[in-house]
Scaffold this motif. Structure first.
Motif, PDB file in Angstrom:
ATOM      1  N   ARG A  42      34.734 -23.206 -46.668  1.00 39.97           N
ATOM      2  CA  ARG A  42      33.308 -24.725 -46.295  1.00 39.97           C
ATOM      3  C   ARG A  42      32.577 -23.798 -46.867  1.00 39.97           C
ATOM      4  N   LEU A  43      31.431 -24.133 -47.502  1.00 43.12           N
ATOM      5  CA  LEU A  43      30.368 -24.301 -47.372  1.00 43.12           C
ATOM      6  C   LEU A  43      29.616 -25.722 -46.453  1.00 43.12           C
ATOM      7  N   ARG A  44      28.995 -25.285 -45.685  1.00 41.80           N
ATOM      8  CA  ARG A  44      28.455 -26.734 -45.017  1.00 41.80           C
ATOM      9  C   ARG A  44      27.148 -26.591 -44.157  1.00 41.80           C
ATOM     10  N   LEU A  45      26.576 -27.446 -45.226  1.00 44.78           N
ATOM     11  CA  LEU A  45      25.069 -27.775 -45.409  1.00 44.78           C
ATOM     12  C   LEU A  45      24.589 -29.215 -45.118  1.00 44.78           C
ATOM     13  N   TRP A  46      23.282 -28.722 -44.233  1.00 47.15           N
ATOM     14  CA  TRP A  46      23.383 -29.804 -43.269  1.00 47.15           C
ATOM     15  C   TRP A  46      21.352 -30.274 -44.291  1.00 47.15           C
ATOM     16  N   ARG A  47      21.688 -31.517 -44.343  1.00 50.24           N
ATOM     17  CA  ARG A  47      20.627 -32.620 -44.282  1.00 50.24           C
ATOM     18  C   ARG A  47      19.883 -33.163 -43.735  1.00 50.24           C
ATOM     19  N   ALA A  48      18.546 -32.780 -43.123  1.00 51.37           N
ATOM     20  CA  ALA A  48      17.969 -33.553 -42.912  1.00 51.37           C
ATOM     21  C   ALA A  48      17.796 -35.754 -42.669  1.00 51.37           C
ATOM     22  N   ASP A  49      18.150 -36.047 -41.820  1.00 50.49           N
ATOM     23  CA  ASP A  49      18.046 -37.259 -41.762  1.00 50.49           C
ATOM     24  C   ASP A  49      16.703 -37.915 -40.641  1.00 50.49           C
ATOM     25  N   ALA A  50      16.382 -38.966 -40.530  1.00 48.22           N
ATOM     26  CA  ALA A  50      15.370 -39.855 -39.834  1.00 48.22           C
ATOM     27  C   ALA A  50      16.775 -39.987 -38.622  1.00 48.22           C
TER      28      ALA A  50
END
Ligand code: 475
Length: 837
Positions: free
Chosen positions: A246-254
Motif C-alpha cells: 500500500r501507498l498511504r497518503l495523508w490529506r490534511a483536513d480541518a
C-alpha cells in the motif's frame, strides 16, 4: 478483532491464483456494472473517460482480494514491515501497470473491444497521472514500492496526498509557463479513503512541565493548532504475485469545519479561515528539485505526514496486541532524504510523552528502527531550519533535539578531547550565522544506517559531506546503488522489445534481469540485431508522431534520436548539450563535414518556477530549435525539439525511442541518476561523464559500449582549487568560441543580444559547473557517436550489449540489498482461497 467474512487462507486452491476468475468476460461484466452503477452511464453513450473509469474500477475490484489478503497475512503472521517515508511518490499511470502485474492485459484489450474501442491504448491515454513528485527522488520511491510488492516484502509507503502535484508545463514563445495540476478533477479511481484511520497532528503552542500520577516530572506539548490527517490508500500490486502493498497518503483536513465561536458572533470568514489554513497543508507540492526554501508550510507538511505515519505504525502494533517496546521488530522506517527526518524527534516524542518510555529505551527503539538515504550533495539542497521558525512550529521537538544533541556531543567530547572544532562541525545546531537545525545531522545521528545512491556518491558522502560522522561511525555508512523497475520501464514502456526478449531469453527476464545476459550470445547475429533495431525504430515512429502532434515539428524516425530528459538544472548541463547543437549547426552551415549523421536532438524537463537560469535554459533551447528547424539547410540533417510537460507517461514513450542517452552532469554533482538506467535497459547508448551511476553503467556494459568524456570528479576538484578560468578553454576551441559568439549577437533570439547574456556570463565567469572545461571533449565524443552511427551493425551490437548487461540496474536488485543489509526483512507469502476471488 478480525473481519469475519474474510475467509483466509486455504492454501493450494488453484494452480494459477492470479488469473483464476479473470477472463475477458469478467472484465467486460465488471465494466458494464460500473458504467451502470458507479458512473450512471449506458454503454451506448459512454465516453472514453467513462470507459477508463469503468475499466479502472473493474480492475481495482480484482486487486481487492490480494490487497486484503496481504493485510490479513501480516496480521496472521506478524513480521517486520518496511515503512518507506517519502515526501514524494511519482507513481505514474496505474491502470496499465495493474493490468500487467495482474496478467490481464489481453483480457482487458478484448473487453474494451466489445465496447467498440479499437485499442486499449485509447483508454490508457485518458488516465491523469498523479504528479506527486519532482523528479528522481519521487520516481525512485515509486519504483521501490513496485519492487517491494513484486519481491513479496510487506511494505507501506507513507507520504502526502497533495491536491496539486507538480505543475503542468506549457511552452509559450519559448518560455516555460506553469499551470496548476488538477489531477483529482473528475475523480481518480485508484485511491481508497480510510477516514476511520485518521490521525491528529499538532503545531505551534508551547511545552510545559507537569507532575504525573506517580509523582514523576514530565514534559508535554500544548499545541496551538491541529489538523487531521485522512489516509488515502493506493494498492501497489506486485508482479504476478498475491502480494499487494500500500501507498498511504495523508490529506490534511480541518479539525472543525467551522470555528463555532467565530461563527456565532457573525464572523463567517474568520470561522472558515482556520479550516482553510489546515487544509493548506496538503494543498500543493513544492516544485523545487534540489533547493531548500526553508518555508514554514514545508516544515508543516513534513511534520504532518511523519506524525500521522508514526502514529499509524504505533496504532497498528496496539491493534495486533504487540508491545510498543517491540516497535523495531515490526517496523523498519526508511527516510527518503531528510524531508521526513523530523521522524527521529517525533518518534522520541511519542514514545516518551505518550507511552512514557525512559529516554534510553526510547532512543534505542528509535535508532534501531530508522535508516536514512541521502540523495544529494548540493549544499543548496541540504535542509536547514531556522531556529526561530522551528521552535515556533515544533517547540517540543526542539527540546528533544537539544537533548539528543547534548547526549551525542558528550559522546563526541569523550572521543575527541578538547576538539571544539569537531563539536561545531557535528552538532545538529548550526551556529555559523543564523542558528539553524541541520536535518541531515539529525537523520544521521538517529539512523542505524546512512546510504548514498551510487558508489561514487556514497564515497563522496564519506569524504566530502560528512567526513567527521564517517570517522565516528564508519560502519553506519553504506552504498545502495539505485535501480528502476523493469515492469514499467521495459514491460510497459517497450512492449515490442519485451516480446522479443520473451522469445529470446524466456519470460522470466522481467523478474530476473540477469537472464538478459543470454543476449550476449546474439551480439554477432545480424538477423537478431536487425530484429532488435526494429523494435527501436517502431518506438521512434511513435514518438515522431507524438512530436509532430505536440510541437508541429516533423522529425525523421531514421535519424539518430539524441535525448536529454530530466529536470532542468545547471549541474545537469542542458546548456552544454545546446551549445554542442549550435556547433553542429555551424558545421552544416559552413559546409564542413557534409556527411554528418542526421540527428534529432530532443530535450524535455521542467524548471523550478523560481529558478531563473533554468528557465532561461529552456528559452535558449527553444531559441535554437526555432532557428534550426526553420532553416532549409538543416533539412534531413538536424532537428531540435523541446518536448513540453515531461512526466512519467511521456517518459514511457521516450525511453524506448532513444538511440543516444545524454548523461552529461558535472562529475560529482549527480548523486546517481535513474533515467540513465532506463535508457540503457532499452538499448540506448550513453554519452556521459564519470558521474553518479554512469560509472557503474559503464563498468557493466563495457567501456567500449559507452561514449565517455569530461573531467573526473578529482579533476574538477583540482580545477576549482586552481582558479578555473573558462576563457582559456574558449580561446583554445574555435568551434566553442564561434558558437558562443553566435549566441551573443542574438542569432537565436531574433537579434536580441541581451536575452541570453546571463547564461553566457554564467558560463564565462566562475562557472561552478565547468561547462567550458568539458566542451571540447564532449564534441570529440559526439564525433565518435557520429562515426559509430554510420555503422549500424556496430551500433546495434553496442545497443544490444547495453540491454544485455543492464540487469544490475533493476530496482529488484536494489531492494534485495536494502532488505538484506539495512532492513533485515523477509518476503511473506500471501495465500488466497478460491472462494473469495
Ligand atoms: C538525485 N529532489 C538523482 C535521485 O536517488 C538520484 C530535493 C528537494 C526537494 C524535493 N526534491 C528533491 C532530489 O533531491 C532528487 O530528486 N535527487 C535525485 O535523487 C534518486 O538519482 O541523482 O538528483
Amino acid at each position: 478483532s478480525q473481519p469475519k467474512d474474510l475467509r483466509l487462507p486455504t492454501p493450494g486452491c488453484y494452480a494459477d491464483p492470479i488469473k483464476a476468475g479473470i477472463d475477458a468476460d469478467a472484465v467486460f461484466d465488471g465494466m458494464t456494472e460500473h458504467l451502470f452503477f458507479s458512473l450512471g452511464k449506458l454503454a451506448t453513450t459512454a465516453s472514453l473517460r467513462d470507459l477508463y473509469m469503468a475499466l479502472s474500477y473493474a480492475v481495482r475490484d480484482r486487486l481487492m482480494t490480494r490487497y486484503l489478503a496481504s493485510q490479513e497475512a501480516i496480521r496472521a503472521k506478524p513480521q517486520k514491515t518496511v515503512a518507506y517515508l517519502s515526501a514524494e511518490f511519482l507513481i505514474g499511470p496505474q491502470l496499465n501497470n495493474n493490468l500487467l502485474n495482474l496478467g490481464i492485459t489481453k483480457e482487458a484489450e478484448e473487453a474494451v473491444g466489445r465496447f467498440g474501442i479499437e485499442s486499449l491504448s485509447h483508454i490508457l491515454e485518458v488516465e491523469e497521472e498523479p504528479g506527486l513528485g519532482n523528479g528522481g527522488l519521487g520516481r525512485l520511491a515509486a519504483c521501490y514500492m513496485e519492487s517491494l510488492a513484486s519481491l513479496q516484502v510487506p511494505a507501506i509507503g507513507y507520504g502526502i496526498r497533495y491536491e496539486f502535484g507538480i505543475f503542468n508545463q506549457l511552452i509559450r514563445d519559448g518560455w516555460q509557463v506553469e499551470v496548476t495540476d488538477k489531477w483529482l478533477k473528475g475523480g481518480w479511481p485508484w485511491e481508497l479513503p480510510q477516514p476511520d484511520e485518521s490521525c491528529f497532528v499538532g503545531f505551534g503552542g508551547r511545552t510545559e512541565s507537569y507532575v504525573d500520577e506517580k509523582g514523576k516530572y514530565r514534559s508535554r506539548w500544548i499545541p496551538s493548532e491541529h489538523a487531521i490527517g485522512v489516509p488515502h490508500d493506493i494498492p501497489i500490486l506486485g508482479y504476478r504475485v498475491n502480494n499487494c502493498d500500500r501507498l498511504r497518503l495523508w490529506r490534511a483536513d480541518a479539525t472543525e469545519s467551522f470555528d463555532f465561536y467565530a461563527f456565532n458572533i457573525g464572523d463567517y470568514y474568520g470561522a472558515v479561515e482556520e479550516k482553510v489554513a489546515s487544509e493548506t497543508i496538503s494543498k500543493v507540492l513544492y516544485p523545487n528539485d534540489g533547493t531548500d526554501e526553508g518555508r514554514r508550510l514545508r516544515l508543516k507538511q513534513q511534520h504532518f505526514f511523519v506524525s500521522c505515519s508514526l502514529q499509524d505504525m504505533l496504532r497498528s502494533l496496539e491493534k495486533r496486541g504487540i508491545e510498543v517496546e517491540d516497535f523495531s521488530e515490526h517496523w523498519t522506517v526508511q527516510l527518503n532524504d531528510t524531508h521526513p527526518a523530523i521522524a527521529v524527534a517525533e518518534l522520541m516524542r511519542l514514545l516518551i510523552d505518550h507511552y512514557h518510555f525512559e529516554w534510553e529505551k526510547a532512543w534505542h527503539i528509535t535508532t534501531s528502527s530508522v535508516a536514512y538515504t541521502n540523495h544529494t550533495l548540493l549544499p543548496e539542497a541540504l535542509e536547514k531550519w531556522d531556529l526561530d521558525l522551528f521552535s515556533s512550529l515544533l517547540p517540543r521537538h526542539l527540546d528533544l533535539i537539544y537533548e539528543i544533541n547534548k547526549r551525542f556531543l558528550q559522546q563526541v567530547r569523550l572521543r575527541y578531547p578538547g576538539n571544539d572544532l569537531i563539536l561545531r562541525k557535528l552538532s545538529i545546531i548550526d551556529e555559523d550565522g543564523c542558528k539553524a537545525v541541520r536535518m541531515a545531522h539529525l537523520a544521521t545521528i538517529g539512523a542505524h544506517h546512512v546510504n548514498g545512491v551510487a558508489a561514487l556518491h556514497s564515497d563522496l558522502i564519506k569524504r566530502q559531506l560528512m567526513p567527521e560522522f564517517a570517522e565516528l561511525w564508519p560502519e553506519k555508512f553504506t552504498n545502495i546503488t539505485n535501480g528502476v523497475t523493469p515492469r514499467r520501464w521495459v514491460g510497459l514502456a517497450n512492449p515490442e522489445l519485451s516480446s522479443l526478449l520473451d522469445k529470446e531469453v524466456g519470460k522470466d527476464w522481467i523478474t530476473n534481469m540477469e537472464l538478459l545476459k543470454k543476449l550476449e550470445q546474439k551480439e554477432n547475429d545480424s538477423g537478431f540485431l536487425e530484429l532488435f533495431s526494429k523494435t527501436k525504430l517502431s518506438g521512434k515512429r511513435k514518438l515522431a508522431g507524438y512530436i509532430h502532434r505536440q510541437t508541429g515539428v516533423l522529425v525523421d524516425p531514421s535519424s539518430l534520436f539524441d535525448v536529454q530528459v530530466k529536470r532542468i538544472h545547471q549541474y545537469k548541463r542542458q546548456h552544454l548539450n545546446a551549445l554542442q547543437v549550435i556547433a553542429q549547426y555551424l558545421r552544416i552551415k559552413n559546409g564542413v563535414d557534409q556527411d554528418i549523421a542526421p540527428r534529432t536532438v530532443i530535450f524535455g524537463g521542467k524548471a523550478a518556477p523560481g529558478y531563473f537560469m533554468a528557465k532561461l535554459m529552456i528559452r535558449f533551447i527553444n531559441g535554437i530549435a526555432d532557428v534550426v528547424n526553420a532553416d532549409p539547410d538543416m533539412d534531413g540533417r538536424l532537428r531540435v525539439v523541446f518536448l513540453p510537460d515531461y512526466n512519467v507517461k511521456l517518459g514511457e514513450q521516450v525511453y524506448s525511442a532513444t538511440d543516444l542517452s545524454e548523461q552529461i552532469s558535472t562529475a560529482g554533482k549527480e548523486a546517481s541518476g535513474t533515467g540513465n538506467m532506463k535508457f540503457a535497459m532499452n538499448g540506448a547508448l550513453t554519452i556521459g561523464t564519470l558521474d553518479g551511476a554512469n560509472i557503474e553503467i559503464r563498468d557493466r556494459v563495457g567501456s567500449e559500449n559507452f561514449f565517455l568524456f569530461g573531467k573526473t570528479e578529482s579533476e574538477i576538484v583540482e580545477l576549482r582549487e586552481n582558479q578555473y578560468d573558462p576563457k582559456t578553454y574558449i580561446s583554445n576551441c574555435k568551434e566553442l568560441s564561434e558558437a558562443l559568439r553566435l549566441v551573443e549577437v542574438g542569432h537565436f533570439s531574433n537579434g536580441d543580444s541581451e536575452l541570453f547574456l546571463p547564461l553566457i556570463n554564467s558560463l564565462t565567469g566562475s562557472d561552478p559547473f565547468f561547462v567550458m572545461a568539458d566542451f571540447a571533449d564532449y564534441l570529440r565524443a559526439q564525433d565518435e557517436v557520429n562515426k559509430v552511427w554510420k555503422n549500424p551493425q556496430k551500433w546495434n551490437r553496442m545497443a544490444l550489449l547495453n540491454t544485455a548487461r543492464s540487469g544490475f540496474f533493476s530496482s529488484d536488485r536494489s531492494i534485495k540489498e536494502y532488505c538484506k543489509s539495512i532492513w533485515k526483512v523477509k518476503p511473506l507469502d500471501v495465500e488466497i482461497s478460491c472462494d473469495i476471488n
